[in-house]
Design an enzyme around this catalytic site. Structure first.
Site, PDB file in Angstrom:
ATOM      1  N   TRP A 148      39.808  40.760  37.331  1.00 52.84           N
ATOM      2  CA  TRP A 148      40.103  41.200  35.960  1.00 52.84           C
ATOM      3  C   TRP A 148      40.526  40.029  35.084  1.00 52.84           C
ATOM      4  O   TRP A 148      40.552  40.149  33.861  1.00 52.84           O
ATOM      5  CB  TRP A 148      41.197  42.282  35.959  1.00 52.84           C
ATOM      6  CG  TRP A 148      42.608  41.763  36.196  1.00 52.84           C
ATOM      7  CD1 TRP A 148      43.015  40.873  37.143  1.00 52.84           C
ATOM      8  CD2 TRP A 148      43.782  42.116  35.459  1.00 52.84           C
ATOM      9  NE1 TRP A 148      44.363  40.653  37.066  1.00 52.84           N
ATOM     10  CE2 TRP A 148      44.862  41.402  36.045  1.00 52.84           C
ATOM     11  CE3 TRP A 148      44.040  42.967  34.392  1.00 52.84           C
ATOM     12  CZ2 TRP A 148      46.169  41.514  35.570  1.00 52.84           C
ATOM     13  CZ3 TRP A 148      45.343  43.082  33.928  1.00 52.84           C
ATOM     14  CH2 TRP A 148      46.392  42.360  34.501  1.00 52.84           C
ATOM     15  N   ASP A 149      40.858  38.922  35.719  1.00 48.90           N
ATOM     16  CA  ASP A 149      41.243  37.716  34.985  1.00 48.90           C
ATOM     17  C   ASP A 149      40.235  37.388  33.886  1.00 48.90           C
ATOM     18  O   ASP A 149      40.602  36.919  32.809  1.00 48.90           O
ATOM     19  CB  ASP A 149      41.341  36.521  35.938  1.00 48.90           C
ATOM     20  CG  ASP A 149      42.363  36.731  37.031  1.00 48.90           C
ATOM     21  OD1 ASP A 149      42.291  37.770  37.722  1.00 48.90           O
ATOM     22  OD2 ASP A 149      43.219  35.856  37.233  1.00 48.90           O
ATOM     23  N   GLU A 168      51.290  44.003  41.147  1.00 46.06           N
ATOM     24  CA  GLU A 168      50.856  44.212  42.529  1.00 46.06           C
ATOM     25  C   GLU A 168      52.016  44.276  43.519  1.00 46.06           C
ATOM     26  O   GLU A 168      51.792  44.480  44.714  1.00 46.06           O
ATOM     27  CB  GLU A 168      49.857  43.119  42.914  1.00 46.06           C
ATOM     28  CG  GLU A 168      48.562  43.219  42.127  1.00 46.06           C
ATOM     29  CD  GLU A 168      47.682  42.001  42.239  1.00 46.06           C
ATOM     30  OE1 GLU A 168      46.545  42.047  41.736  1.00 46.06           O
ATOM     31  OE2 GLU A 168      48.135  40.966  42.815  1.00 46.06           O
ATOM     32  N   LYS A 227      55.656  41.701  39.285  1.00 45.46           N
ATOM     33  CA  LYS A 227      54.879  40.467  39.436  1.00 45.46           C
ATOM     34  C   LYS A 227      54.406  39.942  38.090  1.00 45.46           C
ATOM     35  O   LYS A 227      54.403  38.735  37.845  1.00 45.46           O
ATOM     36  CB  LYS A 227      53.679  40.719  40.346  1.00 45.46           C
ATOM     37  CG  LYS A 227      52.806  39.492  40.576  1.00 45.46           C
ATOM     38  CD  LYS A 227      51.662  39.796  41.524  1.00 45.46           C
ATOM     39  CE  LYS A 227      50.789  38.570  41.734  1.00 45.46           C
ATOM     40  NZ  LYS A 227      49.660  38.853  42.666  1.00 45.46           N
ATOM     41  N   GLN A 228      53.977  40.857  37.222  1.00 45.09           N
ATOM     42  CA  GLN A 228      53.464  40.454  35.915  1.00 45.09           C
ATOM     43  C   GLN A 228      53.530  41.636  34.971  1.00 45.09           C
ATOM     44  O   GLN A 228      53.860  42.753  35.367  1.00 45.09           O
ATOM     45  CB  GLN A 228      52.037  39.942  36.035  1.00 45.09           C
ATOM     46  CG  GLN A 228      51.051  40.927  36.606  1.00 45.09           C
ATOM     47  CD  GLN A 228      49.687  40.302  36.821  1.00 45.09           C
ATOM     48  OE1 GLN A 228      49.213  39.525  36.018  1.00 45.09           O
ATOM     49  NE2 GLN A 228      49.057  40.638  37.934  1.00 45.09           N
ATOM     50  N   THR A 263      44.862  45.408  47.266  1.00 42.55           N
ATOM     51  CA  THR A 263      44.255  45.344  45.936  1.00 42.55           C
ATOM     52  C   THR A 263      42.778  45.714  45.980  1.00 42.55           C
ATOM     53  O   THR A 263      42.265  46.391  45.082  1.00 42.55           O
ATOM     54  CB  THR A 263      44.410  43.934  45.356  1.00 42.55           C
ATOM     55  OG1 THR A 263      43.893  42.977  46.309  1.00 42.55           O
ATOM     56  CG2 THR A 263      45.863  43.617  45.078  1.00 42.55           C
ATOM     57  N   GLU A 297      48.906  28.327  38.738  1.00 41.06           N
ATOM     58  CA  GLU A 297      49.017  29.762  38.483  1.00 41.06           C
ATOM     59  C   GLU A 297      50.442  30.166  38.132  1.00 41.06           C
ATOM     60  O   GLU A 297      50.659  31.004  37.260  1.00 41.06           O
ATOM     61  CB  GLU A 297      48.540  30.544  39.706  1.00 41.06           C
ATOM     62  CG  GLU A 297      48.600  32.048  39.512  1.00 41.06           C
ATOM     63  CD  GLU A 297      48.077  32.822  40.707  1.00 41.06           C
ATOM     64  OE1 GLU A 297      47.931  34.042  40.600  1.00 41.06           O
ATOM     65  OE2 GLU A 297      47.818  32.190  41.755  1.00 41.06           O
ATOM     66  N   TRP A 317      37.473  44.916  43.058  1.00 45.03           N
ATOM     67  CA  TRP A 317      38.587  44.112  42.561  1.00 45.03           C
ATOM     68  C   TRP A 317      38.220  42.632  42.587  1.00 45.03           C
ATOM     69  O   TRP A 317      38.520  41.903  41.660  1.00 45.03           O
ATOM     70  CB  TRP A 317      39.837  44.385  43.391  1.00 45.03           C
ATOM     71  CG  TRP A 317      41.004  43.534  42.980  1.00 45.03           C
ATOM     72  CD1 TRP A 317      41.669  42.620  43.728  1.00 45.03           C
ATOM     73  CD2 TRP A 317      41.621  43.508  41.688  1.00 45.03           C
ATOM     74  NE1 TRP A 317      42.663  42.020  42.995  1.00 45.03           N
ATOM     75  CE2 TRP A 317      42.653  42.553  41.731  1.00 45.03           C
ATOM     76  CE3 TRP A 317      41.388  44.217  40.498  1.00 45.03           C
ATOM     77  CZ2 TRP A 317      43.453  42.277  40.632  1.00 45.03           C
ATOM     78  CZ3 TRP A 317      42.201  43.933  39.404  1.00 45.03           C
ATOM     79  CH2 TRP A 317      43.223  42.975  39.483  1.00 45.03           C
ATOM     80  N   GLU A 318      37.571  42.191  43.641  1.00 45.41           N
ATOM     81  CA  GLU A 318      37.051  40.827  43.710  1.00 45.41           C
ATOM     82  C   GLU A 318      35.543  40.909  43.850  1.00 45.41           C
ATOM     83  O   GLU A 318      35.026  41.573  44.742  1.00 45.41           O
ATOM     84  CB  GLU A 318      37.648  40.059  44.891  1.00 45.41           C
ATOM     85  CG  GLU A 318      39.145  39.882  44.822  1.00 45.41           C
ATOM     86  CD  GLU A 318      39.699  39.029  45.964  1.00 45.41           C
ATOM     87  OE1 GLU A 318      38.961  38.159  46.473  1.00 45.41           O
ATOM     88  OE2 GLU A 318      40.863  39.245  46.343  1.00 45.41           O
TER      89      GLU A 318
END
Length: 678
Positions: free
Chosen positions: A342-343, A471, A537-538, A406, A614, A390-391
């Site tokens: 999603w980045d 996450e 986490k974010q 994830t 990161e 997701w990836e």
């Protein structure tokens, strides 16, 4: 005391970079800790090192093989064609016998120059390019100015990572009539033999017709071992007479070519027989066109350099003609296996959409090219429509390691894709694209969310058992961002249906209007149904304000900001701070916005050039996701740019007191310029 030492280290590490006054160049001398910055062209990334004539690594975009027999896919570490070896009067040049070391990244033309003196005998410089115009090739332009009469011996190498299978190395002189073309080449299989990889390379001399065999220096091939092959030449140089040559190489794989061996030769021959001035002129012209989309900050040189470096990396990691996406670390490393997250859609895509719609189109087309696999995944998990991994890798199947929750449960990615699609249309108004790619994708995603949501007794809808943007909290119900992104994707699908004269499924709107967003008793938004104040986490809840615009009333926005900022983990990625900064800027609070803007990346900078890791506690640059976040602060926060049904509109821009002005160039399809002053 520790803080003082850290401050001194930072000042020392970045001092030379801050001396550049043009806002385009970053320079550094010798430093104790070194993180390089890549030259890249959207296909290959070349990462220099702190040693003369050494390249640390080469990364190939969208070329994957399994990391291990039972592992997931991993982006390939390419054959390293970037290492040269130079001897002067028989002595090998190393980091121990040189002086006046300097390296400079010229962001305007994407060239990375290293210069130094070898004893009292010569001044040497070389510039590394990942050629934008010849996208599978690299080019190292070398210049020697002798201070005495000297004898120079130069070797060019192809170093194959030992994970490759059955490398075949050759040196041949191809010939067509009187034109001769020396080619050093290695062909090998990738680690688990999914791909054939071929690298070809040659020297180019400027002061003679290099295609005539009897006019160029004699070339001597040498096989060092199974994984290293080189070719060398010798040349006597006179004092004061500059001598220039280049080393160029191409790397091709079966991911992109049926016959990578022959294609790699043709690219090298093209570079060999194209005049240097013309070859580099084309490269620089393409970068000049990229920089038509630019951000100019007056009055704060360090912020200008930081922002330009972020934008440079997003441009370097992508191409408008590729239909490829950008991994979190771009083409700087194999971190996160080079997968697409999603980045891209939430963090890198918005600034690129504003500044370069060609690249933005490639990013969304990457997803629509993999729609069929997303539809198959939805069916396999018992849902309808399209369910994105997701990836993602070249296949479009789930590429997350199975142990990571994830990959199985972080489903907001599917909504993030739809949001990017509608925003691309809102900015470009490209009806043909909307009919062919946009609406078909958005329809499938909306159908997925209909099947993914469950109706409660009171008529509301829940989305259960997910991993949200935070996450740290797996397998929760009604995650705020997952629910908010689903709401947004469903509403956008209704609008896309209307725009294309299609009938929207009535459930899209019904579910969008009734998905639950949970609240605490004081009105603060809960991150998920059972959330009770844990460290996160974010940013998650705050994404409902920006970019989703679901929570807009100032009272709730401020409550959510003040509640969740102290709960952000210091070990989390940079983007959370960026979200808070954009929101504060849009609230008119430039002080808080600027504080969080700086916090979003400054602790993550690594010397000597300021490459972003990161997190403040990690060392895995270059983090393109963080670059996307900080650029959104400037564009969507301070710049006041909003993506609306009318395209890009400026609403209430605000300038930090630290800046004299902010100019945003090349915005949108009309290439508008916005200037904000005090």
């Amino acid at each position: 005391m520790k803080k003082l030492l850290l401050l001194l280290m930072l000042i020392s590490g970045f001092a030379e970079a801050q001396q550049n006054k043009d806002g385009w160049t970053l320079s550094a001398g010798k430093v104790d800790k070194y993180t390089g910055v890549v030259t890249a062209n959207g296909r290959i990334g070349i990462l220099p090192s702190a040693k003369p004539f050494e390249v640390k690594s080469i990364i190939l975009n969208n070329v994957y093989d399994k990391e291990s027999p039972l592992g997931v896919s991993r982006i390939l570490l390419g054959m390293n064609f970037g290492n040269l070896e130079m001897k002067i009067d028989g002595e090998l040049i190393t980091e121990n016998n040189i002086s006046n070391w300097n390296q400079t990244l010229y962001m305007k033309e994407a060239g990375f120059t290293t210069s130094f003196d070898f004893k009292d005998k010569a001044t040497i410089s070389y510039t590394i390019y990942a050629l934008r115009n010849v996208q599978y090739t690299g080019y190292i332009d070398v210049n020697i100015v002798p201070k005495k009469n000297i004898e120079v011996e130069v070797a060019g190498k192809i170093i194959t990572p030992e994970e490759y299978k059955n490398p075949l190395s050759t040196f041949r002189i191809l010939q067509d009539l009187e034109t001769t073309m020396p080619i050093l080449q290695t062909v090998a299989k990738s680690r688990l033999e999914k791909h054939t990889v071929s690298t070809s390379a040659t020297f180019i001399w400027y002061d003679i017709n290099s295609t005539r065999e009897n006019q160029r220096p004699e070339l001597t091939p040498k096989k060092i071992n199974k994984f290293e092959h080189q070719v060398s030449f010798k040349k006597s140089l006179a004092k004061g007479k500059a001598y220039g040559f280049a080393w160029t190489a191409a790397q091709c794989t079966t991911q992109d070519f049926e016959d990578p061996q022959s294609e790699s030769e043709r690219f090298v021959i093209f570079n060999l027989l194209t005049p240097k001035t013309e070859l580099l002129k084309q490269h620089k012209k393409l970068w000049e066109e990229l920089w038509e989309g630019d951000i100019i900050i007056e009055g704060d040189l360090q912020s200008q350099l930081d922002v330009r470096l972020a934008l440079y990396h997003l441009y370097a990691f992508a191409r408008g003609d590729s239909n490829l996406s950008i991994a979190p670390m771009g083409l700087s490393s194999q971190n996160y296996n080079g997968h697409i997250f999603w980045d891209t859609e939430l963090w890198m895509f918005p600034p690129l959409l504003m500044l370069n719609q060609d690249i933005a189109r490639s990013l969304v087309n990457y997803r629509s090219d993999r729609l069929q696999k997303a539809k198959e995944k939805a069916i396999n998990f018992g849902y309808k429509g399209a369910m994105f991994p997701w990836e993602s890798d070249d296949t479009g199947e789930e590429a997350t390691p199975a142990w990571a929750l994830t990959g199985t449960f972080e489903h907001h990615i599917t909504a993030d894709v739809a949001i990017a699609f509608w925003n691309y249309y809102r900015v470009t108004k490209n009806k043909k694209w909307l009919f062919e790619r946009g609406y078909p994708m958005m329809k499938e995603i909306a159908d997925y969310w209909v099947s993914r949501s469950s109706k409660n007794k009171d008529g509301s809808y829940s989305i259960k058992n997910v991993v949200g943007a935070n996450e740290f909290a797996p397998n929760v119900n009604d995650n705020a961002f997952t629910n908010g992104s689903a709401i947004t994707a469903l509403k956008f699908a209704v609008q896309a249906a209307k725009e294309t004269s299609n009938a929207a499924n009535p459930l899209w709107e019904e579910i969008a209007d009734n998905i639950i967003i949970h609240k605490f008793s004081d009105g603060t938004t809960k991150e998920h149904k059972a959330y009770d104040g844990d460290i996160i986490k974010q940013a998650d809840v705050n994404l409902l304000t920006y970019p989703l615009s679901i929570i807009n009333d100032k009272e709730t926005v401020l409550k959510d900001l003040k509640y969740y900022e102290p709960r952000l983990s210091p070990e989390g990625p940079a983007m959370g701070q960026s979200v808070f900064a954009v929101i504060y800027a849009r609230l008119g609070n430039s002080k808080e916005a600027f504080r969080l803007f700086k916090r979003s990346y400054e602790p993550n900078k690594r010397p000597p050039f300021g490459a972003l890791a990161e997190a403040a506690t990690s060392n895995n640059p270059y983090f393109a996701t963080g670059a996307g976040g900080m650029l959104q602060v400037v564009l969507a926060g301070f710049g006041g740019l909003h993506i609306t049904k009318n395209g890009i509109e400026q609403i209430n821009p605000i300038l930090p007191k630290e800046w004299k002005s902010l100019t945003l160039k090349g915005i949108g399809t009309e290439k508008k310029t916005y200037r904000i002053t005090k």
